[in-house]
Design a protein around this motif. Sequence first.
Motif, PDB file in Angstrom:
ATOM      1  N   GLY A 224       0.696  -1.412  -0.118  1.00 38.14           N
ATOM      2  CA  GLY A 224       0.011   0.208  -0.151  1.00 38.14           C
ATOM      3  C   GLY A 224       0.744   1.334  -0.019  1.00 38.14           C
ATOM      4  O   GLY A 224       0.210   2.320   0.056  1.00 38.14           O
ATOM      5  N   ALA A 225       2.195   1.062  -0.191  1.00 38.73           N
ATOM      6  CA  ALA A 225       2.960   2.229   0.171  1.00 38.73           C
ATOM      7  C   ALA A 225       2.708   3.295  -1.257  1.00 38.73           C
ATOM      8  O   ALA A 225       2.694   4.382  -0.848  1.00 38.73           O
ATOM      9  CB  ALA A 225       4.343   1.708  -0.162  1.00 38.73           C
ATOM     10  N   THR A 226       2.507   2.966  -2.397  1.00 41.31           N
ATOM     11  CA  THR A 226       2.252   3.794  -3.609  1.00 41.31           C
ATOM     12  C   THR A 226       0.905   4.586  -3.340  1.00 41.31           C
ATOM     13  O   THR A 226       1.089   5.728  -3.377  1.00 41.31           O
ATOM     14  CB  THR A 226       2.256   2.987  -4.730  1.00 41.31           C
ATOM     15  N   LEU A 227      -0.146   3.835  -2.921  1.00 39.10           N
ATOM     16  CA  LEU A 227      -1.318   4.435  -2.517  1.00 39.10           C
ATOM     17  C   LEU A 227      -1.160   5.593  -1.351  1.00 39.10           C
ATOM     18  O   LEU A 227      -1.732   6.386  -1.294  1.00 39.10           O
ATOM     19  CB  LEU A 227      -2.533   3.593  -2.194  1.00 39.10           C
ATOM     20  N   ASN A 228      -0.263   5.185  -0.398  1.00 37.81           N
ATOM     21  CA  ASN A 228      -0.007   5.820   0.710  1.00 37.81           C
ATOM     22  C   ASN A 228       0.428   7.213   0.446  1.00 37.81           C
ATOM     23  O   ASN A 228      -0.012   8.324   0.929  1.00 37.81           O
ATOM     24  CB  ASN A 228       0.578   5.167   2.090  1.00 37.81           C
TER      25      ASN A 228
END
Length: 250
Positions: A224-228
């Motif tokens: 979820g790092a990209t979305l975060n």
Amino acid sequence: MLKKIFYEATKWCLDLIFPKNCLGCQKEGNYLCPTCKKSIPINNTILCYGCGRRSPNGQLCLQCRKKHKFHLTGLLVASDWENQLLKQIVYEYKYRFIKDLANPLSEIMINFIKINASDELPFWSSAKIVIIPVPLHPKREIWRGFNQSTLLGKILAQQLKIDFKNNLLIRHRFTSPQADIKNQKNRQKNIKNAFSLKNNLSNTEISFLKNKIVILIDDIATTGATLNECALALKPLQPKEIWGLVLARG
């Protein structure tokens, strides 16, 4: 108009020379036949994307909010990455550049929303929802020829009759593909500060997201790092909530 006619004529010729076969059963006609389409599961349970436990309305649970620096309200996962057919379709879509697969893939997301909207996701009754695709860096978009998240987001917005915005968020830093990085900390480091708001936003653009619910669209999420990071970049525009919506968690 002429460009559209040329595109349709070219597409017809290619379909004639190279007929479409279902990626599941090889039946001729479509990339995904109705029978194989039904074999792809649709999630009917929303989990906290931090710890994986059942979460009311799909939001990040209180414990994870205290423990981690998450900027997403929650992550919505439409299907199951263990499904081999779904993996194959996503691969063909992203790496063999079959743009037509945006339709069956977006249908998976739409079905997920329809199944869960009334009970699990009550905010979908709001008129203040805006879909924003995760942007690609211009170099990668030129290489692929399209942004896979943009195509998915456009179809969702059209079918669900909600706003679509593709001109607020940019990916200003070229990064290694997240799929090539196995370590979670390295993934976060790779994508850190890769996104920002577009330069010289107008007053109308600056105020557009205020108090609205943003749905960030991507194909696959792992940590979820990209979305975060996208959510962090959008926060100055003061949206009420920021959610991620993906096909599956890798």
